[in-house]
Design a protein around this motif. Structure first.
Motif, PDB file in Angstrom:
ATOM      1  N   GLY A   1       0.792  -1.229   0.000  1.00 46.52           N
ATOM      2  CA  GLY A   1       0.000   0.000   0.000  1.00 46.52           C
ATOM      3  C   GLY A   1       0.813   1.261   0.000  1.00 46.52           C
ATOM      4  N   ASP A   2       2.125   1.162  -0.211  1.00 44.73           N
ATOM      5  CA  ASP A   2       2.997   2.335  -0.111  1.00 44.73           C
ATOM      6  C   ASP A   2       3.306   2.933  -1.469  1.00 44.73           C
ATOM      7  N   ARG A   3       2.461   2.711  -2.484  1.00 45.03           N
ATOM      8  CA  ARG A   3       2.743   3.184  -3.840  1.00 45.03           C
ATOM      9  C   ARG A   3       2.775   4.709  -3.913  1.00 45.03           C
ATOM     10  N   GLY A   4       1.990   5.364  -3.057  1.00 50.85           N
ATOM     11  CA  GLY A   4       2.019   6.823  -3.057  1.00 50.85           C
ATOM     12  C   GLY A   4       3.378   7.367  -2.686  1.00 50.85           C
ATOM     13  N   VAL A   5       4.045   6.727  -1.717  1.00 52.63           N
ATOM     14  CA  VAL A   5       5.381   7.161  -1.335  1.00 52.63           C
ATOM     15  C   VAL A   5       6.370   6.854  -2.454  1.00 52.63           C
ATOM     16  N   MET A   6       6.207   5.678  -3.086  1.00 53.43           N
ATOM     17  CA  MET A   6       7.099   5.334  -4.192  1.00 53.43           C
ATOM     18  C   MET A   6       6.961   6.338  -5.335  1.00 53.43           C
ATOM     19  N   LEU A   7       5.740   6.785  -5.605  1.00 52.67           N
ATOM     20  CA  LEU A   7       5.527   7.741  -6.691  1.00 52.67           C
ATOM     21  C   LEU A   7       6.275   9.035  -6.437  1.00 52.67           C
ATOM     22  N   SER A   8       6.392   9.423  -5.160  1.00 51.25           N
ATOM     23  CA  SER A   8       7.142  10.646  -4.854  1.00 51.25           C
ATOM     24  C   SER A   8       8.641  10.457  -5.081  1.00 51.25           C
TER      25      SER A   8
ATOM     26  N   ALA B   1      -7.431  10.470   6.900  1.00 57.17           N
ATOM     27  CA  ALA B   1      -7.264  10.148   5.477  1.00 57.17           C
ATOM     28  C   ALA B   1      -5.881  10.589   5.042  1.00 57.17           C
ATOM     29  N   GLN B   2      -5.123   9.662   4.432  1.00 61.01           N
ATOM     30  CA  GLN B   2      -3.770   9.962   3.951  1.00 61.01           C
ATOM     31  C   GLN B   2      -3.818  10.224   2.452  1.00 61.01           C
ATOM     32  N   ALA B   3      -3.102  11.260   2.037  1.00 64.65           N
ATOM     33  CA  ALA B   3      -3.044  11.595   0.616  1.00 64.65           C
ATOM     34  C   ALA B   3      -1.612  11.402   0.122  1.00 64.65           C
ATOM     35  N   PRO B   4      -1.448  10.801  -1.053  1.00 61.08           N
ATOM     36  CA  PRO B   4      -2.469  10.455  -2.051  1.00 61.08           C
ATOM     37  C   PRO B   4      -3.081   9.068  -1.892  1.00 61.08           C
ATOM     38  N   LEU B   5      -2.798   8.355  -0.772  1.00 62.20           N
ATOM     39  CA  LEU B   5      -3.311   6.993  -0.602  1.00 62.20           C
ATOM     40  C   LEU B   5      -4.822   6.937  -0.686  1.00 62.20           C
TER      41      LEU B   5
ATOM     42  N   GLU C   1      -3.542  24.010  -1.642  1.00 60.41           N
ATOM     43  CA  GLU C   1      -2.084  24.085  -1.748  1.00 60.41           C
ATOM     44  C   GLU C   1      -1.456  22.712  -1.537  1.00 60.41           C
ATOM     45  N   ALA C   2      -1.981  21.957  -0.553  1.00 59.52           N
ATOM     46  CA  ALA C   2      -1.439  20.630  -0.285  1.00 59.52           C
ATOM     47  C   ALA C   2      -1.685  19.682  -1.444  1.00 59.52           C
ATOM     48  N   VAL C   3      -2.890  19.734  -2.033  1.00 57.87           N
ATOM     49  CA  VAL C   3      -3.209  18.866  -3.178  1.00 57.87           C
ATOM     50  C   VAL C   3      -2.305  19.198  -4.359  1.00 57.87           C
ATOM     51  N   ALA C   4      -2.010  20.485  -4.547  1.00 58.72           N
ATOM     52  CA  ALA C   4      -1.137  20.890  -5.654  1.00 58.72           C
ATOM     53  C   ALA C   4       0.263  20.322  -5.498  1.00 58.72           C
ATOM     54  N   GLY C   5       0.689  20.004  -4.266  1.00 61.51           N
ATOM     55  CA  GLY C   5       2.015  19.451  -4.040  1.00 61.51           C
ATOM     56  C   GLY C   5       2.112  17.952  -4.220  1.00 61.51           C
ATOM     57  N   LEU C   6       0.937  17.287  -4.454  1.00 61.59           N
ATOM     58  CA  LEU C   6       0.975  15.838  -4.661  1.00 61.59           C
ATOM     59  C   LEU C   6       1.581  15.519  -6.016  1.00 61.59           C
ATOM     60  N   PRO C   7       2.234  14.378  -6.191  1.00 64.61           N
ATOM     61  CA  PRO C   7       2.480  13.355  -5.167  1.00 64.61           C
ATOM     62  C   PRO C   7       3.790  13.541  -4.427  1.00 64.61           C
ATOM     63  N   GLN C   8       4.571  14.562  -4.788  1.00 64.68           N
ATOM     64  CA  GLN C   8       5.889  14.731  -4.187  1.00 64.68           C
ATOM     65  C   GLN C   8       5.797  15.043  -2.691  1.00 64.68           C
ATOM     66  N   GLN C   9       4.711  15.708  -2.264  1.00 66.89           N
ATOM     67  CA  GLN C   9       4.573  16.119  -0.872  1.00 66.89           C
ATOM     68  C   GLN C   9       3.263  15.574  -0.314  1.00 66.89           C
ATOM     69  N   PRO C  10       3.262  14.330   0.206  1.00 74.09           N
ATOM     70  CA  PRO C  10       2.039  13.750   0.763  1.00 74.09           C
ATOM     71  C   PRO C  10       1.624  14.464   2.043  1.00 74.09           C
ATOM     72  N   PHE C  11       0.372  14.297   2.418  1.00 73.89           N
ATOM     73  CA  PHE C  11      -0.153  14.909   3.638  1.00 73.89           C
ATOM     74  C   PHE C  11      -1.296  14.056   4.177  1.00 73.89           C
ATOM     75  N   ALA C  12      -1.830  14.437   5.315  1.00 70.98           N
ATOM     76  CA  ALA C  12      -2.953  13.714   5.915  1.00 70.98           C
ATOM     77  C   ALA C  12      -3.981  14.712   6.428  1.00 70.98           C
TER      78      ALA C  12
ATOM     79  N   ALA D   1      -4.375  12.130 -14.359  1.00 67.16           N
ATOM     80  CA  ALA D   1      -3.678  11.317 -13.383  1.00 67.16           C
ATOM     81  C   ALA D   1      -4.307   9.941 -13.291  1.00 67.16           C
ATOM     82  N   ALA D   2      -3.503   8.890 -13.368  1.00 69.79           N
ATOM     83  CA  ALA D   2      -4.011   7.534 -13.266  1.00 69.79           C
ATOM     84  C   ALA D   2      -4.268   7.201 -11.807  1.00 69.79           C
ATOM     85  N   PRO D   3      -5.249   6.350 -11.480  1.00 68.28           N
ATOM     86  CA  PRO D   3      -5.554   6.012 -10.091  1.00 68.28           C
ATOM     87  C   PRO D   3      -4.419   5.234  -9.453  1.00 68.28           C
ATOM     88  N   ILE D   4      -4.161   5.511  -8.188  1.00 65.20           N
ATOM     89  CA  ILE D   4      -3.118   4.821  -7.451  1.00 65.20           C
ATOM     90  C   ILE D   4      -3.731   3.619  -6.752  1.00 65.20           C
TER      91      ILE D   4
END
Length: 518
Positions: A179-186, A461-465, A355-366, A511-514
């Motif tokens: 389930g860590d694909r969001g971190v890998m994408l960054s 909720a964790q983003a982009p997860l 602002e946080a969404v604009a930083g995805l996927p390089q900068q995840p947030f919750a 953007a393709a679904p993660i």
């Protein structure tokens, strides 16, 4: 000379000539001052117009390069869906399966993302597959890899070899967990390289990515990996997309070897070896002409008086500007903060979330959705004034617990939303939620010696997860909060366990679904 003549000579003409000379000097000085001022204004106008044109040109070039860089990132995200996957490692790197390549890789990249060419290059630099749109050729002679393309592939391989790690049974790109694909994408830059190339004689954006596992159920052998290469031609559709992203009045592409009109803004694109692939040209903005249209009438009409008027007006305007700025700051603060607690309100939280969404996927947030337990009983028992005391106390405790890790906001009643940007891993979020629950449970003193006893339920909720749009992430947090209340309140529930679906209406079409739930 007689006395009359002397009197006329001493007190006549010479006495009248002195004031005339002073007047003339004053007029000359005034005219000179006006002339100097006019010339200075014209010179300033010239410098201003040239500087405005230069800055506009530089801004457009910077924007253009940023959009192209973003386009390469989008190509990498498209490749990521099939290139960073245990199944692809199994059926390509470990045991080459032609049906899998045709059905799962080529079809996905063409039909879902519109990538024009797909190549798989083996560890020895041999061509394993070459696809034109959805048609795949598995013969080694399907296409020739020119030196520039091989250089791009070599850079991608070097990135992988530099950043690879040892796992059980071999190697991987990084220590991923399920389930860590969001971190890998960054961290996609560890295995990806992009450049402009010429493919089949056509200019294209080309990306190369090492095929690696995602959850590390399988491992790569020692040595270079299989590299996936994709190309997106710079055709009419691509130009239309770039025009939309840039907002330029015009944008055209002239391939190398053809004559390009470079009187306006232009940017050459080159291969890794420095060979020019072609030139983007567009009609750049020219704010300098507008500046001249404003400055010239002022210089002619006002002249030297502008300096005096400007000094007077500057003093007045400075005072008014300070007053307006103070008033604007106060009004802006009030419009973005809750009157009772001083916390950010729904408007301010919405801005921070964008602002946080604009930083995805390089900068995840919750996002943590909070709802007080037993708050209605406080209002019913002690009154709304006591309820206000409780809300203020809860706000202070939330701020103390969150600290610099994120933004606490009150969105209404006894509802709070927290944006966490300092970390997003489940372990630290668990600790944070436990701290919030424990702190809120402490009694809250009321007027008259009474104390209120409230609790809190949390939905995380964790983003982009859990999503890549603001609406999807908020919905995931709300559903997790609802689950926390259903389970008995006074606890935290993570949205990832709920497998919250993405919102089709709010999703980014590019953007393709993660695969967070896999």
């Amino acid at each position: 000379m007689n006395r009359t003549a002397r009197a006329k000579d001493d007190g006549g003409a010479p006495k009248r000539l002195l004031p005339l000379r002073i007047s003339s000097l004053i007029l000359i000085f005034a005219a000179a001052l006006i002339a100097v001022f006019t010339c200075a204004m014209l010179y300033v106008g010239k410098l201003s117009s040239e500087e405005a044109d230069r800055q506009a040109y530089d801004s457009e070039i910077s924007l253009f390069r940023h959009v192209l860089d973003s386009r390469f990132i989008m190509l990498a995200r498209d490749q990521f869906q099939v290139g960073v996957w245990d199944e692809t490692v199994k059926h390509v790197s470990l045991d080459f399966d032609q049906d899998y390549v045709a059905d799962q890789i080529v079809s996905s990249l063409w039909y879902n993302h519109g990538l024009d060419r797909t190549m798989l290059v083996g560890p020895k630099g041999d061509l394993l597959a070459y696809a034109r749109e959805s048609e795949v050729d598995f013969s080694p002679q399907a296409a020739a890899l020119d030196p520039d393309l091989r250089a791009l592939i070599a850079k991608s391989v070097a990135q992988y070899m530099k950043n690879r790690i040892t796992i059980k049974g071999g190697f991987s790109a990084r220590a991923a967990t399920a389930g860590d694909r969001g971190v890998m994408l960054s961290d996609i830059g560890n295995i990806f390289e992009g450049a402009f190339q010429t493919i089949e004689g056509k200019p294209a954006l080309v990306s190369a990515m090492a095929v690696v596992p995602d959850v590390n159920d399988v491992a790569l052998p020692d040595g270079p990996p299989v590299v996936m290469v994709n190309a997106k031609f710079i055709d009419a559709d691509e130009l239309a997309y770039l025009r939309q992203q840039l907002g330029f009045r015009s944008l055209d592409f002239v391939p190398a070897g053809k004559s390009a009109d470079t009187t306006g803004a232009h940017e050459d694109i080159k291969t890794l070896s420095g060979t020019v692939v072609g030139t983007f040209v567009w009609q750049n903005a020219s704010p300098g002409a507008h500046i001249w249209s404003v400055i010239l009438p002022i210089v002619v009409a006002i002249g030297a008086l502008v300096a005096v008027a400007a000094l007077f007006m500057a003093q007045r305007l400075a005072k008014m500007s300070n007053q307006l700025e103070t008033s604007e700051r106060r009004t802006r603060h009030m419009s973005r903060h809750d009157a009772l607690t001083g916390l950010a309100n729904r408007v301010r939280f919405g801005e921070a979330l964008e602002e946080a969404v604009a930083g995805l996927p390089q900068q995840p947030f919750a996002v943590i959705a909070c709802d007080l337990d037993r708050f209605k009983a406080v209002n019913d028992t002690y009154g709304h004034a006591a309820g206000d005391i409780v809300i203020r106390a809860v706000s202070e405790r939330l701020v103390q617990e969150i600290g610099d890790s994120g933004l606490v906001s009150r969105t209404g009643g006894d509802e709070f939303i927290i944006l966490i940007h300092a970390f997003t891993d489940k372990r630290r979020l668990d600790l944070l939620c436990a701290g919030i629950i424990e702190r809120i449970l402490k009694p809250i003193p009321l007027d008259g010696g009474e104390a209120a006893d409230v609790g809190v339920s949390l939905g995380v909720a964790q983003a982009p997860l859990c999503g890549i749009t603001g609406s999807a992430i908020l919905r995931a947090a709300d559903e997790a909060l609802y689950a926390a209340k259903e389970l008995g309140r006074g606890r935290a529930v993570f949205a990832a366990a709920l497998e919250v679906p993405e919102d089709p209406a709010g999703a980014d079409p590019e953007a393709a679904p993660i695969k967070a739930a896999e």
